[in-house]
Motif scaffolding. Structure first.
Motif, PDB file in Angstrom:
ATOM      1  N   TYR A  32       4.220   0.828  12.656  1.00  0.00           N
ATOM      2  CA  TYR A  32       4.697   0.949  11.351  1.00  0.00           C
ATOM      3  C   TYR A  32       5.078   1.960  10.785  1.00  0.00           C
ATOM      4  CZ  TYR A  32       1.917  -3.906  11.943  1.00  0.00           C
ATOM      5  OH  TYR A  32       1.562  -4.776  12.421  1.00  0.00           O
ATOM      6  N   ALA A  33       6.602   1.845  10.174  1.00  0.00           N
ATOM      7  CA  ALA A  33       6.647   2.843   9.310  1.00  0.00           C
ATOM      8  C   ALA A  33       6.227   2.389   8.001  1.00  0.00           C
ATOM      9  CB  ALA A  33       8.054   2.679   9.027  1.00  0.00           C
ATOM     10  N   MET A  34       5.924   3.524   6.863  1.00  0.00           N
ATOM     11  CA  MET A  34       5.173   3.280   5.800  1.00  0.00           C
ATOM     12  C   MET A  34       5.922   3.836   4.423  1.00  0.00           C
ATOM     13  SD  MET A  34       2.377   1.839   6.983  1.00  0.00           S
ATOM     14  CE  MET A  34       1.227   1.951   5.556  1.00  0.00           C
ATOM     15  N   GLY A  35       5.571   3.419   3.500  1.00  0.00           N
ATOM     16  CA  GLY A  35       5.801   3.679   2.146  1.00  0.00           C
ATOM     17  C   GLY A  35       5.111   3.411   1.012  1.00  0.00           C
ATOM     18  N   TRP A  36       5.279   4.229   0.055  1.00  0.00           N
ATOM     19  CA  TRP A  36       4.530   4.431  -1.279  1.00  0.00           C
ATOM     20  C   TRP A  36       5.490   3.979  -2.428  1.00  0.00           C
ATOM     21  CZ3 TRP A  36      -0.415   4.509  -1.974  1.00  0.00           C
ATOM     22  CH2 TRP A  36      -1.461   5.234  -0.851  1.00  0.00           C
ATOM     23  N   PHE A  37       5.015   2.993  -3.089  1.00  0.00           N
ATOM     24  CA  PHE A  37       5.824   2.284  -4.018  1.00  0.00           C
ATOM     25  C   PHE A  37       5.037   2.331  -5.288  1.00  0.00           C
ATOM     26  CE2 PHE A  37       9.667   0.370  -2.338  1.00  0.00           C
ATOM     27  CZ  PHE A  37       9.217   0.235  -0.833  1.00  0.00           C
ATOM     28  N   ARG A  45       9.141  -2.333  -9.998  1.00  0.00           N
ATOM     29  CA  ARG A  45       8.774  -1.608  -8.562  1.00  0.00           C
ATOM     30  C   ARG A  45       9.809  -0.633  -7.972  1.00  0.00           C
ATOM     31  NH1 ARG A  45       5.778  -5.067  -4.409  1.00  0.00           N
ATOM     32  NH2 ARG A  45       8.044  -5.371  -3.621  1.00  0.00           N
ATOM     33  N   GLU A  46       9.307   0.626  -7.661  1.00  0.00           N
ATOM     34  CA  GLU A  46      10.379   1.576  -7.109  1.00  0.00           C
ATOM     35  C   GLU A  46       9.636   2.350  -6.043  1.00  0.00           C
ATOM     36  OE1 GLU A  46      11.341   4.605 -10.326  1.00  0.00           O
ATOM     37  OE2 GLU A  46       9.423   5.210 -10.500  1.00  0.00           O
ATOM     38  N   ILE A  47      10.379   2.751  -5.206  1.00  0.00           N
ATOM     39  CA  ILE A  47       9.954   3.615  -4.133  1.00  0.00           C
ATOM     40  C   ILE A  47       9.755   5.027  -4.564  1.00  0.00           C
ATOM     41  CG2 ILE A  47      12.106   4.115  -3.207  1.00  0.00           C
ATOM     42  CD1 ILE A  47      10.878   4.061  -0.440  1.00  0.00           C
ATOM     43  N   VAL A  48       8.627   5.534  -4.030  1.00  0.00           N
ATOM     44  CA  VAL A  48       8.179   6.931  -4.240  1.00  0.00           C
ATOM     45  C   VAL A  48       8.673   7.509  -3.007  1.00  0.00           C
ATOM     46  CG1 VAL A  48       6.225   8.479  -4.945  1.00  0.00           C
ATOM     47  CG2 VAL A  48       6.537   6.213  -5.723  1.00  0.00           C
ATOM     48  N   ALA A  49       7.910   7.262  -1.822  1.00  0.00           N
ATOM     49  CA  ALA A  49       8.350   8.249  -0.545  1.00  0.00           C
ATOM     50  C   ALA A  49       8.098   7.016   0.601  1.00  0.00           C
ATOM     51  CB  ALA A  49       7.233   9.415  -0.579  1.00  0.00           C
ATOM     52  N   ALA A  50       8.659   7.526   1.631  1.00  0.00           N
ATOM     53  CA  ALA A  50       8.350   6.872   2.925  1.00  0.00           C
ATOM     54  C   ALA A  50       8.533   7.748   4.126  1.00  0.00           C
ATOM     55  CB  ALA A  50       9.742   5.715   3.086  1.00  0.00           C
ATOM     56  N   TYR A  94       0.074   2.365  -8.140  1.00  0.00           N
ATOM     57  CA  TYR A  94       0.992   2.823  -6.850  1.00  0.00           C
ATOM     58  C   TYR A  94       0.234   2.045  -5.637  1.00  0.00           C
ATOM     59  CZ  TYR A  94       2.564   6.811  -8.837  1.00  0.00           C
ATOM     60  OH  TYR A  94       3.181   7.709  -9.685  1.00  0.00           O
ATOM     61  N   TYR A  95       1.197   1.359  -4.903  1.00  0.00           N
ATOM     62  CA  TYR A  95       1.075   0.484  -3.596  1.00  0.00           C
ATOM     63  C   TYR A  95       1.565   1.031  -2.334  1.00  0.00           C
ATOM     64  CZ  TYR A  95       1.168  -2.966  -7.482  1.00  0.00           C
ATOM     65  OH  TYR A  95       0.941  -3.785  -8.394  1.00  0.00           O
ATOM     66  N   CYS A  96       0.734   0.975  -1.379  1.00  0.00           N
ATOM     67  CA  CYS A  96       1.125   1.342   0.012  1.00  0.00           C
ATOM     68  C   CYS A  96       2.075   0.077   0.593  1.00  0.00           C
ATOM     69  CB  CYS A  96       0.292   2.027   0.971  1.00  0.00           C
ATOM     70  SG  CYS A  96      -1.315   1.105   1.285  1.00  0.00           S
ATOM     71  N   ALA A  97       2.825   0.342   1.472  1.00  0.00           N
ATOM     72  CA  ALA A  97       3.415  -0.976   2.175  1.00  0.00           C
ATOM     73  C   ALA A  97       3.798  -0.422   3.718  1.00  0.00           C
ATOM     74  CB  ALA A  97       4.694  -1.141   1.471  1.00  0.00           C
ATOM     75  N   ALA A  98       3.681  -1.439   4.564  1.00  0.00           N
ATOM     76  CA  ALA A  98       4.329  -1.253   6.039  1.00  0.00           C
ATOM     77  C   ALA A  98       5.397  -2.227   6.406  1.00  0.00           C
ATOM     78  CB  ALA A  98       2.869  -1.507   6.830  1.00  0.00           C
ATOM     79  N   ARG A  99       6.128  -1.372   7.321  1.00  0.00           N
ATOM     80  CA  ARG A  99       7.053  -2.623   7.739  1.00  0.00           C
ATOM     81  C   ARG A  99       7.259  -2.437   9.377  1.00  0.00           C
ATOM     82  NH1 ARG A  99      12.284  -0.448   8.934  1.00  0.00           N
ATOM     83  NH2 ARG A  99      13.268  -2.213   8.277  1.00  0.00           N
ATOM     84  N   SER A 105      12.138   2.310   5.447  1.00  0.00           N
ATOM     85  CA  SER A 105      13.436   1.974   4.902  1.00  0.00           C
ATOM     86  C   SER A 105      12.689   2.004   3.351  1.00  0.00           C
ATOM     87  CB  SER A 105      13.112   0.511   5.016  1.00  0.00           C
ATOM     88  OG  SER A 105      13.874  -0.449   3.772  1.00  0.00           O
ATOM     89  N   THR A 106      13.951   2.090   2.426  1.00  0.00           N
ATOM     90  CA  THR A 106      13.484   2.247   0.966  1.00  0.00           C
ATOM     91  C   THR A 106      13.276   0.926   0.073  1.00  0.00           C
ATOM     92  OG1 THR A 106      15.999   2.185   0.425  1.00  0.00           O
ATOM     93  CG2 THR A 106      14.965   4.311   0.815  1.00  0.00           C
ATOM     94  N   SER A 107      13.356  -0.130   0.937  1.00  0.00           N
ATOM     95  CA  SER A 107      13.192  -1.404   0.272  1.00  0.00           C
ATOM     96  C   SER A 107      12.588  -2.369   0.987  1.00  0.00           C
ATOM     97  CB  SER A 107      14.407  -1.972  -0.497  1.00  0.00           C
ATOM     98  OG  SER A 107      15.291  -2.097   0.721  1.00  0.00           O
TER      99      SER A 107
END
Length: 122
Positions: A32-37, A45-50, A94-99, A105-107
Protein backbone atom coordinates in the motif's frame (compact mmCIF):
# COMPACT_ATOMS: atom_id res chain seq x y z
CA UNK A 1 -8.50 -5.53 3.74
CA UNK A 2 -6.20 -3.42 5.85
CA UNK A 3 -7.23 -1.81 9.14
CA UNK A 4 -5.59 1.42 10.27
CA UNK A 5 -5.31 2.84 13.79
CA UNK A 6 -3.78 6.26 14.44
CA UNK A 7 -2.17 7.36 17.68
CA UNK A 8 0.05 10.12 19.00
CA UNK A 9 -2.28 13.09 18.82
CA UNK A 10 -2.75 15.49 21.69
CA UNK A 11 -2.49 19.05 22.92
CA UNK A 12 0.74 20.92 22.26
CA UNK A 13 1.83 24.54 22.40
CA UNK A 14 2.70 26.44 19.26
CA UNK A 15 6.25 25.68 18.23
CA UNK A 16 6.12 22.20 19.72
CA UNK A 17 6.32 18.79 18.10
CA UNK A 18 4.25 15.63 17.86
CA UNK A 19 4.79 12.31 16.15
CA UNK A 20 1.74 10.54 14.83
CA UNK A 21 1.75 6.82 14.20
CA UNK A 22 -0.57 4.66 12.13
CA UNK A 23 -0.55 0.94 12.81
CA UNK A 24 -1.75 -1.26 9.97
CA UNK A 25 -3.10 -4.79 10.23
CA UNK A 26 -4.94 -7.29 8.08
CA UNK A 27 -2.94 -6.79 4.94
CA UNK A 28 0.54 -6.71 3.48
CA UNK A 29 1.59 -3.22 4.47
CA UNK A 30 4.22 -2.85 1.78
CA UNK A 31 1.53 -3.33 -0.90
CA UNK A 32 0.00 0.00 0.00
CA UNK A 33 0.92 3.56 -0.66
CA UNK A 34 0.00 5.69 2.34
CA UNK A 35 -1.11 9.18 3.15
CA UNK A 36 -1.85 11.52 6.01
CA UNK A 37 -4.88 13.80 5.78
CA UNK A 38 -6.42 16.28 8.18
CA UNK A 39 -9.76 17.93 8.69
CA UNK A 40 -10.26 21.05 10.74
CA UNK A 41 -13.70 22.11 12.05
CA UNK A 42 -15.79 23.60 9.29
CA UNK A 43 -13.24 22.75 6.62
CA UNK A 44 -12.86 20.03 4.04
CA UNK A 45 -10.43 17.19 4.52
CA UNK A 46 -7.06 17.93 2.96
CA UNK A 47 -3.96 15.98 2.24
CA UNK A 48 -0.92 16.62 4.42
CA UNK A 49 1.64 14.16 3.08
CA UNK A 50 1.92 10.91 1.14
CA UNK A 51 4.48 8.18 0.63
CA UNK A 52 4.98 5.37 -1.82
CA UNK A 53 5.26 1.71 -0.89
CA UNK A 54 8.98 1.75 -0.16
CA UNK A 55 9.32 5.19 1.34
CA UNK A 56 11.48 6.30 -1.52
CA UNK A 57 9.05 8.88 -2.84
CA UNK A 58 7.10 11.41 -0.80
CA UNK A 59 4.71 14.30 -1.28
CA UNK A 60 3.99 17.23 1.02
CA UNK A 61 1.29 19.82 0.90
CA UNK A 62 2.61 23.36 0.97
CA UNK A 63 1.47 23.77 4.58
CA UNK A 64 3.58 20.79 5.62
CA UNK A 65 6.77 21.43 3.67
CA UNK A 66 9.80 22.02 5.86
CA UNK A 67 7.94 21.19 9.09
CA UNK A 68 6.47 17.69 8.70
CA UNK A 69 8.13 14.43 7.72
CA UNK A 70 6.29 11.34 6.57
CA UNK A 71 7.98 7.96 6.89
CA UNK A 72 7.13 4.30 7.12
CA UNK A 73 8.56 1.15 8.66
CA UNK A 74 7.29 -1.74 6.56
CA UNK A 75 8.79 -4.32 8.92
CA UNK A 76 6.66 -2.87 11.71
CA UNK A 77 3.56 -2.18 9.56
CA UNK A 78 3.62 1.42 10.73
CA UNK A 79 3.32 4.84 9.14
CA UNK A 80 4.62 7.98 10.86
CA UNK A 81 4.17 11.72 10.64
CA UNK A 82 6.72 13.81 12.50
CA UNK A 83 5.34 17.30 12.99
CA UNK A 84 7.63 20.10 14.12
CA UNK A 85 7.13 23.84 14.59
CA UNK A 86 3.42 23.30 15.03
CA UNK A 87 1.06 26.21 14.53
CA UNK A 88 -2.49 26.79 15.78
CA UNK A 89 -3.70 26.37 12.20
CA UNK A 90 -2.44 22.77 12.29
CA UNK A 91 -5.26 21.96 14.70
CA UNK A 92 -7.36 19.21 13.13
CA UNK A 93 -8.25 15.56 13.21
CA UNK A 94 -5.48 13.69 11.43
CA UNK A 95 -6.25 10.56 9.45
CA UNK A 96 -4.01 7.99 7.87
CA UNK A 97 -5.11 6.31 4.67
CA UNK A 98 -3.98 3.44 2.47
CA UNK A 99 -4.43 2.83 -1.22
CA UNK A 100 -3.92 -0.37 -3.19
CA UNK A 101 -0.85 0.17 -5.30
CA UNK A 102 2.73 1.22 -4.93
CA UNK A 103 2.37 4.87 -5.98
CA UNK A 104 0.88 7.50 -3.72
CA UNK A 105 -2.04 9.72 -4.59
CA UNK A 106 -3.10 13.10 -3.25
CA UNK A 107 -6.76 12.10 -3.10
CA UNK A 108 -7.61 8.49 -4.04
CA UNK A 109 -7.42 6.18 -1.03
CA UNK A 110 -9.24 2.96 -0.25
CA UNK A 111 -8.91 2.55 3.53
CA UNK A 112 -9.05 5.07 6.37
CA UNK A 113 -8.31 5.16 10.05
CA UNK A 114 -10.58 6.68 12.67
CA UNK A 115 -8.43 9.75 13.18
CA UNK A 116 -6.49 11.32 16.01
CA UNK A 117 -7.03 14.85 17.33
CA UNK A 118 -4.17 17.33 17.21
CA UNK A 119 -4.69 20.62 19.02
CA UNK A 120 -2.10 23.38 18.93
CA UNK A 121 -2.54 26.19 21.42
CA UNK A 122 -1.21 29.69 20.84
Amino acid sequence: QVQLVESGGGLVQAGGSLRLSCAASGGTFSRYAMGWFRQAPGKEREIVAAINWSGGSTYYADAAKGRFTISRANARNTLYLQMNSLKPEDTAVYYCAARDGIRYSTSDYDYWGQGTQVTVSS
